[in-house]
Design a protein around this motif. Structure first.
Motif, PDB file in Angstrom:
ATOM      1  N   ARG A   1       0.861  -1.417   0.015  1.00 56.36           N
ATOM      2  CA  ARG A   1      -0.062   0.019  -0.050  1.00 56.36           C
ATOM      3  C   ARG A   1       0.920   1.151   0.061  1.00 56.36           C
ATOM      4  O   ARG A   1       2.052   0.991   0.274  1.00 56.36           O
TER       5      ARG A   1
ATOM      6  N   SER B   1      -3.493   5.167   7.780  1.00 55.73           N
ATOM      7  CA  SER B   1      -3.826   6.070   8.681  1.00 55.73           C
ATOM      8  C   SER B   1      -2.633   6.628   9.283  1.00 55.73           C
ATOM      9  O   SER B   1      -1.440   6.378   8.995  1.00 55.73           O
TER      10      SER B   1
ATOM     11  N   SER C   1      -3.422   5.684   1.670  1.00 54.29           N
ATOM     12  CA  SER C   1      -4.354   4.603   2.048  1.00 54.29           C
ATOM     13  C   SER C   1      -4.045   4.319   3.570  1.00 54.29           C
ATOM     14  O   SER C   1      -4.808   3.171   3.888  1.00 54.29           O
TER      15      SER C   1
END
Lengths: 288, 261
Positions: B147, B153, B151
């Protein structure tokens, strides 16, 4: 009492770059591209072959040999359709080469100046200032006038001043990107400077720079036509809209189509490029 | 001996002419030292110069005067440091999302450290395995490797930042307000992670923060900065029990007010 006043625009109708307009512009551009790339293969045209009997035929007239001159002929009896189609190729080839050269040079120098700062930045920024103070087309005229006519000379003459806009944009974006933590992190790791620029700066500069490339393309096409109009551009063995316009200027009152048709073609190309460019600037304008 | 020592550091962001007119230094003669196994917290309000000290230690900022010593040898800015020193000092930044290149996958972000420092790269197994283990060490699912930062946190980004730093097996981790942008529950998770890593990896930590609650959770010793100067250095226990300097007392009172309210 306070009131929120809504000021109405003086010109409510404005050709704004909506997605529909941008799509239309892209379609028009695609047509130009298709004509410029495929047209010369379908419509043979020899700029040296003249036919005195077929001089100044209007749009839709029939030549002596019975063929149709769809868009008329010019003062030397040459087919206008052929000139337009071959001129489209010239404009596109010149525009793309100039923009590619300017983009490569401007992106490299701009990111270097912004990232390295210090003396590199001072040197490149002063060079930009000097070139900005000089009208680009004047510089192009001087350079094109100094050398023999040719495609390469025209591309060089238009690129000498053209890279400046790219460099300024790339430098400005780089100045704000180089203080981002991910760039600091790469420096801390010890990633070599060229790799930092290519991997951590350029991907975020390339969007706005691409948007600028469209407007610069329009400028390059116009400038080439200007140089050719003045007789400083391409040799007469290569068809250029600028030359065709110049050829027709003696016949403006009797055979308007010689100058008007390439002029219209040029306008269509530049306007649709500009509209597409506006749209791209809105979409890709920010660096993230 | 100290792992890193800062002596008489002076940094001024103003131009030479403004400096002569008496514009104050951002950092004004700061000296501090971090031992190989301790966590030193530098606290102070915004503008006190604590981040600038951290950037000087990392070599991202060149001081006007003063020296930074690593293992007793002076080190300059990061580009001039020998690869071994560069590897040994890594940093975690304040802004979690901006710490990671948004166009790169977590895998390539971590692999970049090994491509640059071949000596730190895992030799006995594949890089993918090593990345998965590293991600597990910082409490992330190995699937995160594919990722990109947008995308993830804030807490996940910060864990990836820590993983990137750890990939080079550093000896000093500089955390510049590393948990300030996170919400409180994620903050304490990250702080616990750092404390655990410090024990298992023989890591010294220079922790920059304005938050005394964070200091209490992680620091062995505390250096208090005020307007570019170091006003007090004490062990964490001493500082909270017997603050020496009036400014420290003011800081503590302000923190207590917030907790009480």
């Amino acid at each position: 009492m306070s009131a929120i006043t809504v000021r109405t625009r003086l010109w409510p109708v404005r050709l704004r770059s909506t997605p529909a307009v941008a799509t239309a512009a892209a379609v028009v551009l695609a047509c130009y591209l298709l004509v410029g790339l495929v047209g010369p293969l379908l419509i043979p045209y020899d700029p040296v072959a003249t036919s005195v009997a077929d001089r100044l035929l209007p749009i839709g007239a029939v030549r002596q040999d019975g063929t149709l001159a769809l868009l008329g002929t010019d003062g030397a009896g040459r087919d206008m359709l052929g000139q337009l189609v071959h001129g489209a190729r010239t404009s596109i080839v010149i525009g793309v080469s100039v923009v590619a050269t300017c983009l490569a040079v401007g992106l490299a120098l701009g990111t270097l100046a912004g990232y390295l700062a210090g003396w590199t930045d001072v040197a490149i920024s002063r060079l930009i200032d000097v070139l900005m103070a000089f009208p680009g087309i004047l510089l192009a005229i001087v350079i094109a006038g100094l050398f023999d006519q040719g495609m390469l000379v025209v591309v060089l003459a238009l690129s000498v001043a053209g890279w400046v806009a790219f460099a300024r944009l790339a430098r400005g974006l780089t100045l704000s990107l180089r203080v981002r933590p991910w760039v600091d992190a790469a420096r801390l790791i010890g990633v070599p400077t060229p790799v930092v620029i290519v991997r951590h700066i350029i991907p975020f500069v390339i969007g706005p720079v691409t948007a600028l490339a469209t407007t610069e393309f329009a400028g390059a096409v116009l400038s080439e036509a200007g140089l050719s109009f003045l007789g400083l551009g391409l040799p007469s063995s290569t068809v250029s809209w600028g030359q065709v316009i110049a050829n027709g200027k003696d016949y403006l009152d009797t055979a308007w189509w010689i100058s008007a048709l390439p002029g219209l073609a040029l306008t269509g190309l530049v306007v649709s490029t500009g509209l597409l460019g506006d749209h791209l600037t809105q979409r890709l304008g920010s660096s993230r | 001996m100290s792992l890193i020592e800062v002596r008489d550091l002076v940094v001024n962001f103003h131009s030479r002419r403004e400096r002569r007119r008496g514009r104050p230094n951002a950092v004004d003669g700061v000296s501090l030292a971090v031992r190989p196994d301790e966590t030193l917290a530098v606290v102070g309000e915004s503008g006190s110069g604590k981040t600038t000290v951290a950037r000087c230690v990392a070599g991202l900022q060149t001081p006007q005067a003063g020296t930074v010593l690593f293992d007793g040898a002076p080190v300059g800015r990061v580009a001039k440091r020998p690869p071994e020193v560069r590897r040994a000092i890594q940093m975690v930044f304040q802004d979690p999302a901006a710490s990671l290149n948004p166009r790169m996958t977590v895998r390539s972000i971590i692999a970049e450290t090994w491509r640059t420092h071949r000596s730190a790269a895992p030799a006995d197994r594949s890089w993918d395995d090593a990345i998965a283990e590293l991600l597990r060490d910082v409490g992330l699912d190995p699937g995160v490797a594919d990722r990109r930062a947008p995308s993830l946190s804030g807490g996940q980004c910060q864990r990836v930042s820590i993983a990137r730093a750890l990939a080079l097996r550093p000896r000093l981790l500089v955390c510049d307000e590393a948990v300030s942008a996170l919400d409180v529950s994620v903050q304490s998770q990250i702080l616990r992670l750092l404390a655990g890593l410090r024990a298992s990896r023989e890591l010294a930590i220079l922790f920059i923060t304005h938050d005394l609650g964070v200091v209490r959770q992680i620091a062995d010793r505390v250096a208090v900065m005020h307007q570019g100067r170091l006003v007090e250095t004490a062990t964490a226990d001493d500082l909270f029990e017997r603050p020496g300097h009036p400014y420290t007392r003011k800081l503590l009172d302000a923190a207590l007010d917030l907790e009480g309210a």
